[in-house]
Design a protein around this motif. Structure first.
Motif, PDB file in Angstrom:
ATOM      1  N   HIS A 242      -8.505  87.874  32.956  1.00 16.13           N
ATOM      2  CA  HIS A 242      -9.697  87.092  33.277  1.00 16.13           C
ATOM      3  C   HIS A 242      -9.725  85.759  32.527  1.00 16.13           C
ATOM      4  O   HIS A 242     -10.761  85.084  32.515  1.00 16.13           O
ATOM      5  N   THR A 243      -8.625  85.365  31.904  1.00 16.87           N
ATOM      6  CA  THR A 243      -8.608  84.162  31.082  1.00 16.87           C
ATOM      7  C   THR A 243      -7.757  83.069  31.702  1.00 16.87           C
ATOM      8  O   THR A 243      -6.596  83.310  32.059  1.00 16.87           O
ATOM      9  N   VAL A 244      -8.339  81.886  31.831  1.00 13.71           N
ATOM     10  CA  VAL A 244      -7.647  80.699  32.325  1.00 13.71           C
ATOM     11  C   VAL A 244      -7.617  79.672  31.204  1.00 13.71           C
ATOM     12  O   VAL A 244      -8.625  79.450  30.527  1.00 13.71           O
ATOM     13  N   VAL A 245      -6.464  79.041  30.983  1.00 15.02           N
ATOM     14  CA  VAL A 245      -6.384  77.957  30.002  1.00 15.02           C
ATOM     15  C   VAL A 245      -5.767  76.742  30.660  1.00 15.02           C
ATOM     16  O   VAL A 245      -5.064  76.827  31.665  1.00 15.02           O
ATOM     17  N   GLY A 246      -6.047  75.583  30.062  1.00 16.20           N
ATOM     18  CA  GLY A 246      -5.519  74.332  30.585  1.00 16.20           C
ATOM     19  C   GLY A 246      -5.876  73.193  29.664  1.00 16.20           C
ATOM     20  O   GLY A 246      -6.187  73.387  28.483  1.00 16.20           O
ATOM     21  N   THR A 247      -5.849  71.985  30.217  1.00 16.29           N
ATOM     22  CA  THR A 247      -6.160  70.788  29.434  1.00 16.29           C
ATOM     23  C   THR A 247      -7.107  69.899  30.216  1.00 16.29           C
ATOM     24  O   THR A 247      -7.190  69.976  31.445  1.00 16.29           O
ATOM     25  N   PHE A 248      -7.823  69.028  29.490  1.00  9.92           N
ATOM     26  CA  PHE A 248      -8.672  68.041  30.144  1.00  9.92           C
ATOM     27  C   PHE A 248      -8.670  66.749  29.339  1.00  9.92           C
ATOM     28  O   PHE A 248      -8.416  66.744  28.133  1.00  9.92           O
ATOM     29  N   GLN A 249      -8.925  65.657  30.047  1.00  7.81           N
ATOM     30  CA  GLN A 249      -8.987  64.330  29.438  1.00  7.81           C
ATOM     31  C   GLN A 249     -10.453  63.897  29.354  1.00  7.81           C
ATOM     32  O   GLN A 249     -11.083  63.668  30.380  1.00  7.81           O
ATOM     33  N   PRO A 250     -11.035  63.827  28.143  1.00  2.91           N
ATOM     34  CA  PRO A 250     -12.436  63.418  28.025  1.00  2.91           C
ATOM     35  C   PRO A 250     -12.642  61.980  28.509  1.00  2.91           C
ATOM     36  O   PRO A 250     -11.718  61.162  28.497  1.00  2.91           O
ATOM     37  N   ASP A 253     -15.817  56.938  25.453  1.00  5.30           N
ATOM     38  CA  ASP A 253     -17.215  56.752  25.074  1.00  5.30           C
ATOM     39  C   ASP A 253     -17.601  55.287  24.948  1.00  5.30           C
ATOM     40  O   ASP A 253     -18.750  54.967  24.625  1.00  5.30           O
ATOM     41  N   GLY A 254     -16.634  54.389  25.180  1.00  5.22           N
ATOM     42  CA  GLY A 254     -16.926  52.966  25.098  1.00  5.22           C
ATOM     43  C   GLY A 254     -16.766  52.382  23.719  1.00  5.22           C
ATOM     44  O   GLY A 254     -16.643  51.167  23.560  1.00  5.22           O
ATOM     45  N   ALA A 255     -16.786  53.226  22.704  1.00  3.63           N
ATOM     46  CA  ALA A 255     -16.696  52.730  21.326  1.00  3.63           C
ATOM     47  C   ALA A 255     -15.265  52.729  20.815  1.00  3.63           C
ATOM     48  O   ALA A 255     -14.972  52.110  19.790  1.00  3.63           O
ATOM     49  N   SER A 256     -14.364  53.412  21.492  1.00  2.00           N
ATOM     50  CA  SER A 256     -12.983  53.498  21.029  1.00  2.00           C
ATOM     51  C   SER A 256     -12.056  53.546  22.229  1.00  2.00           C
ATOM     52  O   SER A 256     -12.493  53.414  23.378  1.00  2.00           O
ATOM     53  N   GLY A 257     -10.788  53.752  22.003  1.00  2.00           N
ATOM     54  CA  GLY A 257      -9.816  53.834  23.076  1.00  2.00           C
ATOM     55  C   GLY A 257      -9.901  55.145  23.822  1.00  2.00           C
ATOM     56  O   GLY A 257     -10.886  55.893  23.722  1.00  2.00           O
ATOM     57  N   THR A 258      -8.844  55.444  24.587  1.00  2.00           N
ATOM     58  CA  THR A 258      -8.820  56.672  25.367  1.00  2.00           C
ATOM     59  C   THR A 258      -8.798  57.889  24.453  1.00  2.00           C
ATOM     60  O   THR A 258      -7.943  57.988  23.575  1.00  2.00           O
ATOM     61  N   PRO A 259      -9.738  58.813  24.620  1.00  2.84           N
ATOM     62  CA  PRO A 259      -9.754  60.008  23.751  1.00  2.84           C
ATOM     63  C   PRO A 259      -8.514  60.866  23.947  1.00  2.84           C
ATOM     64  O   PRO A 259      -7.879  60.849  25.004  1.00  2.84           O
ATOM     65  N   ALA A 260      -8.155  61.615  22.923  1.00  8.86           N
ATOM     66  CA  ALA A 260      -7.012  62.515  23.002  1.00  8.86           C
ATOM     67  C   ALA A 260      -7.301  63.640  23.990  1.00  8.86           C
ATOM     68  O   ALA A 260      -8.442  64.116  24.103  1.00  8.86           O
ATOM     69  N   GLU A 261      -6.280  64.087  24.698  1.00  9.16           N
ATOM     70  CA  GLU A 261      -6.411  65.232  25.596  1.00  9.16           C
ATOM     71  C   GLU A 261      -6.755  66.470  24.779  1.00  9.16           C
ATOM     72  O   GLU A 261      -6.364  66.586  23.616  1.00  9.16           O
ATOM     73  N   ARG A 262      -7.463  67.418  25.388  1.00  9.43           N
ATOM     74  CA  ARG A 262      -7.910  68.613  24.692  1.00  9.43           C
ATOM     75  C   ARG A 262      -7.616  69.849  25.537  1.00  9.43           C
ATOM     76  O   ARG A 262      -7.520  69.771  26.774  1.00  9.43           O
ATOM     77  N   GLY A 263      -7.469  70.991  24.884  1.00 11.61           N
ATOM     78  CA  GLY A 263      -7.280  72.242  25.594  1.00 11.61           C
ATOM     79  C   GLY A 263      -8.601  72.916  25.908  1.00 11.61           C
ATOM     80  O   GLY A 263      -9.626  72.632  25.278  1.00 11.61           O
ATOM     81  N   PHE A 264      -8.592  73.815  26.895  1.00  7.87           N
ATOM     82  CA  PHE A 264      -9.791  74.597  27.205  1.00  7.87           C
ATOM     83  C   PHE A 264      -9.403  76.016  27.571  1.00  7.87           C
ATOM     84  O   PHE A 264      -8.259  76.300  27.948  1.00  7.87           O
ATOM     85  N   ALA A 265     -10.356  76.920  27.465  1.00 13.72           N
ATOM     86  CA  ALA A 265     -10.222  78.299  27.939  1.00 13.72           C
ATOM     87  C   ALA A 265     -11.460  78.657  28.745  1.00 13.72           C
ATOM     88  O   ALA A 265     -12.571  78.240  28.411  1.00 13.72           O
ATOM     89  N   TYR A 266     -11.256  79.427  29.811  1.00 12.54           N
ATOM     90  CA  TYR A 266     -12.358  79.845  30.676  1.00 12.54           C
ATOM     91  C   TYR A 266     -12.240  81.337  30.931  1.00 12.54           C
ATOM     92  O   TYR A 266     -11.176  81.829  31.324  1.00 12.54           O
ATOM     93  N   ASP A 267     -13.339  82.052  30.687  1.00  9.51           N
ATOM     94  CA  ASP A 267     -13.405  83.495  30.951  1.00  9.51           C
ATOM     95  C   ASP A 267     -14.017  83.701  32.336  1.00  9.51           C
ATOM     96  O   ASP A 267     -15.206  83.433  32.542  1.00  9.51           O
ATOM     97  N   ILE A 268     -13.201  84.162  33.291  1.00  9.46           N
ATOM     98  CA  ILE A 268     -13.683  84.363  34.661  1.00  9.46           C
ATOM     99  C   ILE A 268     -14.811  85.383  34.701  1.00  9.46           C
ATOM    100  O   ILE A 268     -15.791  85.227  35.444  1.00  9.46           O
ATOM    101  N   HIS A 269     -14.696  86.434  33.895  1.00  6.32           N
ATOM    102  CA  HIS A 269     -15.677  87.522  33.938  1.00  6.32           C
ATOM    103  C   HIS A 269     -17.050  87.060  33.459  1.00  6.32           C
ATOM    104  O   HIS A 269     -18.073  87.353  34.086  1.00  6.32           O
ATOM    105  N   SER A 270     -17.086  86.325  32.348  1.00  2.00           N
ATOM    106  CA  SER A 270     -18.374  85.915  31.773  1.00  2.00           C
ATOM    107  C   SER A 270     -18.811  84.532  32.209  1.00  2.00           C
ATOM    108  O   SER A 270     -19.987  84.176  32.056  1.00  2.00           O
TER     109      SER A 270
END
Length: 398
Positions: A242-250, A253-270
């Protein structure tokens, strides 16, 4: 994916973010090799490489006698130690992607450069191609249980749509996209013969964009995971249970350059989505309740205890290529040198080559056996390696 080739495991409901930051444990020291390397040979050619395994079978590709340019998919029986050529059904070459019990999944390459996904039944010896939705290209990315996933061309090659193919019944299900047939989609993996995960996008959008999704084959419903991250792009890299992982690009925010990419996890069940931070942003994979990611050194994050640890030899990247149960496998840089890492004991083992120096590990099973390729002894004394052969590493019993 488990790679694509990950063992299925359920995740507890408490999938929370990193909060103020996880405790960083110290990396484990490499231990002496405790594995035996077995040369799986070739189909008559010079080179071979293994990509996946289960308790009975190793799959990969090998060149043939007199032809070191094209390769054929193979299945290697771990009990009889016999390598079988799976053929090409008239194509120029074929590659195996994964194996699940009686089914081997992979891709065939035709003379016109198009691909076709295939499923080979080890019991009957029959290979079937997975067609497109009209004409053009189709390819396989993963098999889990009896569900094969990939993507295929739509009519007039306008775009591609993800599909799920039932290896037992031969039924092909087109997934199109959350915005209908004009959108694009691709599938990374599946789990429990029910959930497909991958990336989708709107029509006529740049290739670099995308949105992570989960599709439920039973209810025929989409979950757009990009609604959780509020980012510019997101993609799925692994699914297990029930677990999905991946990455996303935030978004900037206008105050700095391109934010670093980040990982995520998603629980399908919950339905709980978690930001895993920048540490887990490069090729994250999941096995059980642990997310692993390639880095300098590699990271392992326990979703239950919210503990982040590192492993690898350094100073370069430790690549995580496969994970199952309590084990991960990959290779180190500088190198490459194949390794197996045990999550519960934090034992990091460099794997022996076949007489040469270098090696890579592509996959590991829940018992700690790994596959990949490694170098034979060199014919030239000035070189560290000879040719590479598919290799099976198993735990040495004392």
């Amino acid at each position: 994916m488990r790679h694509r080739r990950l063992a299925a495991a359920a995740l507890a409901l408490a999938l929370l973010g990193l909060g103020s930051g996880p405790a960083l444990a110290q990396p484990a020291k490499p231990s002496p090799p405790q594995y035996t390397a077995l040369d799986l040979g070739t189909l008559g050619g010079t080179y071979s490489s293994a990509v996946a395994l289960d308790p009975d079978t190793v799959v990969g590709s090998s060149t043939l006698a007199g032809d070191d340019f094209n390769s054929h998919a193979f299945a290697y029986d771990r009990s009889t130690r016999v390598m079988t050529d799976l053929g090409t059904l008239g194509g120029t070459s074929s590659t195996a992607i994964d194996v699940e019990g009686r089914y081997v999944a992979g891709n065939i390459y035709w003379p016109d450069s198009d691909r076709r996904g295939f499923v080979h039944d080890l019991r009957t010896g029959r290979m079937r191609t997975i067609g497109t939705f009209a004409e053009g290209d189709s390819h396989v990315t993963d098999i889990s249980g009896r569900t094969v996933v990939g993507s295929a061309s739509t009519p007039a090659n306008r775009n591609t749509h993800a599909y799920a193919y039932d290896a037992r019944t031969g039924v092909l299900t087109e997934l199109d996209s959350p915005v209908g047939p004009d959108g694009t989609s691709s599938a990374v993996g599946s789990s429990l013969n029910r959930y497909v995960a991958g990336t989708w996008d709107y029509p006529n959008t740049p290739f670099e964009t995308g949105h992570a999704y989960v599709y439920d084959l039973r209810t025929r419903t989409w979950t757009d995971l990009s609604t959780y991250d509020n980012g510019v792009t997101s993609k799925v890299t692994s699914i297990s249970g029930h677990t999905v992982v991946g990455t996303f690009q935030p978004r900037p925010d206008g105050a700095s350059g391109t934010p670093a990419e980040r990982g995520f996890a998603y629980d399908i069940h919950s339905g709980v989505w978690s930001d895993l931070g920048p540490e887990l942003s490069y090729r994250p994979v999941v096995t059980g309740h642990t997310v692993l990611a390639t880095a300098r050194p590699a990271y392992a994050y326990d979703l239950r205890s919210k503990t982040l640890s590192t492993f690898g030899t350094g100073p370069g990247r430790t690549f995580v290529n496969g994970a199952a149960g309590k084990f991960a496998a990959g290779d180190t840089n500088p190198g490459p040198f194949a390794y197996v890492y045990r999550l519960d004991t934090r034992e990091f083992t460099l794997l022996p080559a076949l007489g040469g120096v270098h090696s890579t590990a592509s996959d590991v099973d829940r018992y700690g056996a790994a596959v990949g390729n490694s170098a034979l002894p060199p014919t030239d004394p000035a070189e560290p390696d000879g040719v590479y052969h598919a290799t099976l590493w198993t735990v040495r019993h004392h």
